[in-house]
Write a protein that holds these residues in place. Sequence first.
Motif, PDB file in Angstrom:
ATOM      1  N   GLY A  14     -20.226  72.163  15.026  1.00  0.00           N
ATOM      2  CA  GLY A  14     -21.018  71.641  13.916  1.00  0.00           C
ATOM      3  C   GLY A  14     -21.665  70.305  14.238  1.00  0.00           C
ATOM      4  N   LEU A  15     -20.944  69.439  14.913  1.00  0.00           N
ATOM      5  CA  LEU A  15     -21.499  68.144  15.294  1.00  0.00           C
ATOM      6  C   LEU A  15     -22.660  68.315  16.270  1.00  0.00           C
ATOM      7  CD1 LEU A  15     -21.126  65.085  14.893  1.00  0.00           C
ATOM      8  CD2 LEU A  15     -19.675  65.110  16.917  1.00  0.00           C
ATOM      9  N   ALA A  16     -22.510  69.217  17.223  1.00  0.00           N
ATOM     10  CA  ALA A  16     -23.595  69.490  18.161  1.00  0.00           C
ATOM     11  C   ALA A  16     -24.818  70.041  17.423  1.00  0.00           C
ATOM     12  CB  ALA A  16     -23.133  70.472  19.233  1.00  0.00           C
ATOM     13  N   ALA A  17     -24.580  70.903  16.444  1.00  0.00           N
ATOM     14  CA  ALA A  17     -25.699  71.464  15.669  1.00  0.00           C
ATOM     15  C   ALA A  17     -26.370  70.390  14.830  1.00  0.00           C
ATOM     16  CB  ALA A  17     -25.202  72.598  14.784  1.00  0.00           C
ATOM     17  N   HIS A  18     -25.596  69.454  14.307  1.00  0.00           N
ATOM     18  CA  HIS A  18     -26.180  68.373  13.506  1.00  0.00           C
ATOM     19  C   HIS A  18     -27.214  67.600  14.319  1.00  0.00           C
ATOM     20  CE1 HIS A  18     -26.651  64.946  10.849  1.00  0.00           C
ATOM     21  NE2 HIS A  18     -26.318  64.160  11.860  1.00  0.00           N
ATOM     22  N   PHE A  19     -26.889  67.288  15.549  1.00  0.00           N
ATOM     23  CA  PHE A  19     -27.811  66.518  16.373  1.00  0.00           C
ATOM     24  C   PHE A  19     -28.900  67.382  16.995  1.00  0.00           C
ATOM     25  CE2 PHE A  19     -24.199  63.588  16.239  1.00  0.00           C
ATOM     26  CZ  PHE A  19     -24.876  62.466  15.785  1.00  0.00           C
ATOM     27  N   ALA A  20     -28.695  68.674  17.107  1.00  0.00           N
ATOM     28  CA  ALA A  20     -29.695  69.553  17.710  1.00  0.00           C
ATOM     29  C   ALA A  20     -30.758  70.004  16.706  1.00  0.00           C
ATOM     30  CB  ALA A  20     -29.018  70.778  18.317  1.00  0.00           C
ATOM     31  N   LEU A  65     -18.442  81.477  17.915  1.00  0.00           N
ATOM     32  CA  LEU A  65     -19.641  82.091  17.344  1.00  0.00           C
ATOM     33  C   LEU A  65     -19.732  81.957  15.826  1.00  0.00           C
ATOM     34  CD1 LEU A  65     -19.961  85.343  19.483  1.00  0.00           C
ATOM     35  CD2 LEU A  65     -21.195  83.186  19.722  1.00  0.00           C
ATOM     36  N   ALA A  66     -18.616  82.017  15.128  1.00  0.00           N
ATOM     37  CA  ALA A  66     -18.639  81.938  13.665  1.00  0.00           C
ATOM     38  C   ALA A  66     -19.147  80.581  13.167  1.00  0.00           C
ATOM     39  CB  ALA A  66     -17.256  82.242  13.094  1.00  0.00           C
ATOM     40  N   PRO A  67     -18.637  79.454  13.667  1.00  0.00           N
ATOM     41  CA  PRO A  67     -19.207  78.193  13.192  1.00  0.00           C
ATOM     42  C   PRO A  67     -20.646  77.985  13.645  1.00  0.00           C
ATOM     43  CG  PRO A  67     -17.522  77.754  14.824  1.00  0.00           C
ATOM     44  CD  PRO A  67     -17.480  79.223  14.527  1.00  0.00           C
ATOM     45  N   ALA A  68     -20.980  78.491  14.836  1.00  0.00           N
ATOM     46  CA  ALA A  68     -22.361  78.361  15.300  1.00  0.00           C
ATOM     47  C   ALA A  68     -23.306  79.124  14.375  1.00  0.00           C
ATOM     48  CB  ALA A  68     -22.488  78.867  16.735  1.00  0.00           C
ATOM     49  N   ALA A  69     -22.948  80.349  14.026  1.00  0.00           N
ATOM     50  CA  ALA A  69     -23.787  81.134  13.119  1.00  0.00           C
ATOM     51  C   ALA A  69     -23.843  80.494  11.739  1.00  0.00           C
ATOM     52  CB  ALA A  69     -23.244  82.550  13.024  1.00  0.00           C
ATOM     53  N   THR A  70     -22.729  79.979  11.284  1.00  0.00           N
ATOM     54  CA  THR A  70     -22.684  79.359   9.957  1.00  0.00           C
ATOM     55  C   THR A  70     -23.590  78.143   9.884  1.00  0.00           C
ATOM     56  OG1 THR A  70     -20.428  80.124   9.597  1.00  0.00           O
ATOM     57  CG2 THR A  70     -21.181  78.287   8.247  1.00  0.00           C
ATOM     58  N   VAL A  71     -23.453  77.230  10.826  1.00  0.00           N
ATOM     59  CA  VAL A  71     -24.246  76.003  10.739  1.00  0.00           C
ATOM     60  C   VAL A  71     -25.707  76.238  11.076  1.00  0.00           C
ATOM     61  CG1 VAL A  71     -22.287  74.467  11.104  1.00  0.00           C
ATOM     62  CG2 VAL A  71     -23.630  75.188  13.048  1.00  0.00           C
ATOM     63  N   LEU A  72     -25.998  77.211  11.940  1.00  0.00           N
ATOM     64  CA  LEU A  72     -27.395  77.481  12.273  1.00  0.00           C
ATOM     65  C   LEU A  72     -28.140  78.148  11.129  1.00  0.00           C
ATOM     66  CD1 LEU A  72     -27.158  78.519  16.027  1.00  0.00           C
ATOM     67  CD2 LEU A  72     -27.971  76.363  15.046  1.00  0.00           C
ATOM     68  N   VAL A  73     -27.438  78.744  10.200  1.00  0.00           N
ATOM     69  CA  VAL A  73     -28.065  79.311   9.003  1.00  0.00           C
ATOM     70  C   VAL A  73     -28.011  78.313   7.852  1.00  0.00           C
ATOM     71  CG1 VAL A  73     -27.846  81.104   7.256  1.00  0.00           C
ATOM     72  CG2 VAL A  73     -27.621  81.698   9.660  1.00  0.00           C
ATOM     73  N   LEU A  74     -26.863  77.714   7.630  1.00  0.00           N
ATOM     74  CA  LEU A  74     -26.647  76.859   6.466  1.00  0.00           C
ATOM     75  C   LEU A  74     -27.408  75.538   6.539  1.00  0.00           C
ATOM     76  CD1 LEU A  74     -24.994  76.472   3.824  1.00  0.00           C
ATOM     77  CD2 LEU A  74     -23.311  75.299   5.244  1.00  0.00           C
ATOM     78  N   ILE A  75     -27.369  74.865   7.656  1.00  0.00           N
ATOM     79  CA  ILE A  75     -27.936  73.520   7.760  1.00  0.00           C
ATOM     80  C   ILE A  75     -29.463  73.521   7.617  1.00  0.00           C
ATOM     81  CG2 ILE A  75     -28.139  71.482   9.235  1.00  0.00           C
ATOM     82  CD1 ILE A  75     -25.359  71.990   7.879  1.00  0.00           C
ATOM     83  N   PRO A  76     -30.215  74.389   8.284  1.00  0.00           N
ATOM     84  CA  PRO A  76     -31.661  74.401   8.034  1.00  0.00           C
ATOM     85  C   PRO A  76     -32.008  74.793   6.592  1.00  0.00           C
ATOM     86  CG  PRO A  76     -31.208  75.493  10.091  1.00  0.00           C
ATOM     87  CD  PRO A  76     -29.891  75.244   9.432  1.00  0.00           C
ATOM     88  N   LEU A  77     -31.234  75.698   6.022  1.00  0.00           N
ATOM     89  CA  LEU A  77     -31.466  76.093   4.641  1.00  0.00           C
ATOM     90  C   LEU A  77     -31.269  74.910   3.692  1.00  0.00           C
ATOM     91  CD1 LEU A  77     -31.946  78.531   2.707  1.00  0.00           C
ATOM     92  CD2 LEU A  77     -29.463  78.689   2.572  1.00  0.00           C
ATOM     93  N   LEU A  78     -30.182  74.185   3.855  1.00  0.00           N
ATOM     94  CA  LEU A  78     -29.929  73.019   3.013  1.00  0.00           C
ATOM     95  C   LEU A  78     -30.934  71.899   3.263  1.00  0.00           C
ATOM     96  CD1 LEU A  78     -26.037  72.823   3.109  1.00  0.00           C
ATOM     97  CD2 LEU A  78     -27.484  73.584   1.231  1.00  0.00           C
TER      98      LEU A  78
END
Length: 95
Positions: A14-20, A65-78
């Motif tokens: 999740g932290l990596a996705a936040h910065f990416a 894979l589950a947190p990656a899929a979750t944050v890659l869908v949820l974070i851009p949506l929010l």
Amino acid sequence: MQILLGLLLGAVVGLAAHFALPHRSTRGVALAPLAGAAASAIVWSVLTWAGLGIDSPVLWIVAILAPAATVLVLIPLLSRRRIASDASERARLGV
């Protein structure tokens, strides 16, 4: 105690996705790591209750894979929702 591995793994993803992902200024720094940790904890719990042990590669792959899929869908949506909400609030205020 082993679920802590899943929580930590999900938080790091999740932290990596936040910065990416773009639009970092529209969300808090803890949102993506917490969402990733929650997704990983749920999946880790379900799979260990299903009988998979820490030595199973399926557990580790799904815990990534589950947190990656979750944050890659949820974070851009929010983020998009926050941008739209801010724009409508600015228009309402006449700024």
